[in-house]
Enzyme design. Structure first.
Site, PDB file in Angstrom:
ATOM      1  N   ASN A  10     -35.381   9.967 -33.294  1.00 26.01           N
ATOM      2  CA  ASN A  10     -35.520   8.572 -32.862  1.00 26.01           C
ATOM      3  C   ASN A  10     -36.707   8.465 -31.885  1.00 26.01           C
ATOM      4  OD1 ASN A  10     -35.292   6.140 -31.410  1.00 26.01           O
ATOM      5  ND2 ASN A  10     -33.079   6.048 -31.767  1.00 26.01           N
ATOM      6  N   ASP A  26     -26.174  11.400 -27.289  1.00 28.00           N
ATOM      7  CA  ASP A  26     -25.545  10.375 -28.108  1.00 28.00           C
ATOM      8  C   ASP A  26     -25.232   9.216 -27.178  1.00 28.00           C
ATOM      9  OD1 ASP A  26     -24.623   9.922 -30.934  1.00 28.00           O
ATOM     10  OD2 ASP A  26     -22.793   9.368 -29.860  1.00 28.00           O
ATOM     11  N   THR A  27     -25.462   8.014 -27.684  1.00 20.26           N
ATOM     12  CA  THR A  27     -25.262   6.824 -26.861  1.00 20.26           C
ATOM     13  C   THR A  27     -24.336   5.863 -27.587  1.00 20.26           C
ATOM     14  OG1 THR A  27     -27.410   7.025 -25.791  1.00 20.26           O
ATOM     15  CG2 THR A  27     -26.454   4.825 -25.842  1.00 20.26           C
ATOM     16  N   PHE A  34     -35.080  -1.213 -28.166  1.00 24.34           N
ATOM     17  CA  PHE A  34     -34.594  -0.911 -29.519  1.00 24.34           C
ATOM     18  C   PHE A  34     -33.079  -1.114 -29.561  1.00 24.34           C
ATOM     19  CE2 PHE A  34     -32.524   3.299 -29.020  1.00 24.34           C
ATOM     20  CZ  PHE A  34     -32.937   3.605 -27.726  1.00 24.34           C
ATOM     21  N   GLY A  35     -32.506  -0.913 -30.734  1.00 20.22           N
ATOM     22  CA  GLY A  35     -31.055  -0.981 -30.897  1.00 20.22           C
ATOM     23  C   GLY A  35     -30.476  -2.307 -30.412  1.00 20.22           C
ATOM     24  N   TYR A  36     -29.491  -2.200 -29.535  1.00 21.96           N
ATOM     25  CA  TYR A  36     -28.770  -3.378 -29.034  1.00 21.96           C
ATOM     26  C   TYR A  36     -29.436  -3.993 -27.800  1.00 21.96           C
ATOM     27  CZ  TYR A  36     -24.794  -1.854 -31.972  1.00 21.96           C
ATOM     28  OH  TYR A  36     -23.969  -1.492 -33.016  1.00 21.96           O
ATOM     29  N   ARG A  49     -29.509   6.177 -20.069  1.00 20.92           N
ATOM     30  CA  ARG A  49     -30.204   7.396 -20.519  1.00 20.92           C
ATOM     31  C   ARG A  49     -30.886   8.067 -19.326  1.00 20.92           C
ATOM     32  NH1 ARG A  49     -32.055   5.170 -24.461  1.00 20.92           N
ATOM     33  NH2 ARG A  49     -30.465   5.927 -25.878  1.00 20.92           N
TER      34      ARG A  49
END
Ligand code: IMP
Length: 192
Positions: free
Chosen positions: A9, A68-69, A148-150, A177
């Site tokens: 990623n 991992d998130t 990115f993502g949410y 993070r």
């Protein structure tokens, strides 16, 4: 010190790169020529984080760390949680996942949520884990184009903007993070 980050990623690599102190460099999986998937079959964020580090350690015999998130929404009983990447289905994209969360939260006023990151580190002998949490809430619509993502639907506590409306430096002031990675760095410095 060179760290191998068990992820493909590029957004995660970019974020961790922005946190590296002098004397550290970072490689992603692309840099060692690996473009395959890593199994994420555990039923917890901690478990999936560990699986990624184990997979790279066993298959490449390299000292590495992974992360991992998950996004945990109070009113959704902690969902998407471990299913965060695939919340709207196995092939779901970020937009699908965001739409599903917004739909489920449509009539809900209790919007508290948190991001949780678990970093796993394999030092050649033992695995260590480091956790970082960012508390906040789910916005009523997706706003912003960064991150990115949410990120477009997550507003950290103490802010009125979503992560996607912030620069990376601003996101790092709150970031789950960053909190996990800082603990990891402390561990590395103490165990050099
Ligand atoms: P994974 O940790 O790579 O399995 O990612 C889990 C899911 O969380 C994916 O949908 C990511 O896009 C999302 N995600 C991970 N970190 C963040 C973040 O910092 N902000 C927003 N979404 C994130």
């Amino acid at each position: 010190m060179q760290l191998l980050f068990a992820t493909s990623n590029i957004n995660k690599v970019k974020e961790i790169q922005s946190l590296l102190p002098e004397g550290f460099s970072l490689l992603g999986l692309n840099d060692i020529g690996y473009n395959g998937d890593i199994p994420e079959t555990a039923d917890t964020i901690e478990g999936n984080s560990l699986l990624k580090a184990q997979f790279i350690a066993e298959n490449f015999n390299r000292i590495c760390f992974s992360e991992d998130t998950g996004l945990e929404v109070v009113a959704l009983n902690g969902r998407p949680g471990v299913r965060t990447a695939r919340y709207a289905g196995e092939q779901a994209c970020n937009q699908d996942n965001i739409s599903l969360v917004l739909k489920e939260m449509n009539t809900i006023t209790e919007r508290k949520a948190r991001f949780k990151t678990v970093i796993s580190f394999f030092d050649g002998k033992v695995f260590k884990q480091f956790e970082g949490v960012c508390n906040g809430c789910i916005a009523t619509e997706a706003i912003g184009i960064d991150g990115f993502g949410y990120d477009p639907i997550f507003i950290p506590d103490g802010e009125v903007r979503t992560f996607a409306e912030m620069t990376l430096t601003e996101k790092n002031k709150f970031s789950h993070r960053k909190k996990a990675f800082n603990q990891f760095l402390e561990y590395l410095k103490d165990n050099k």
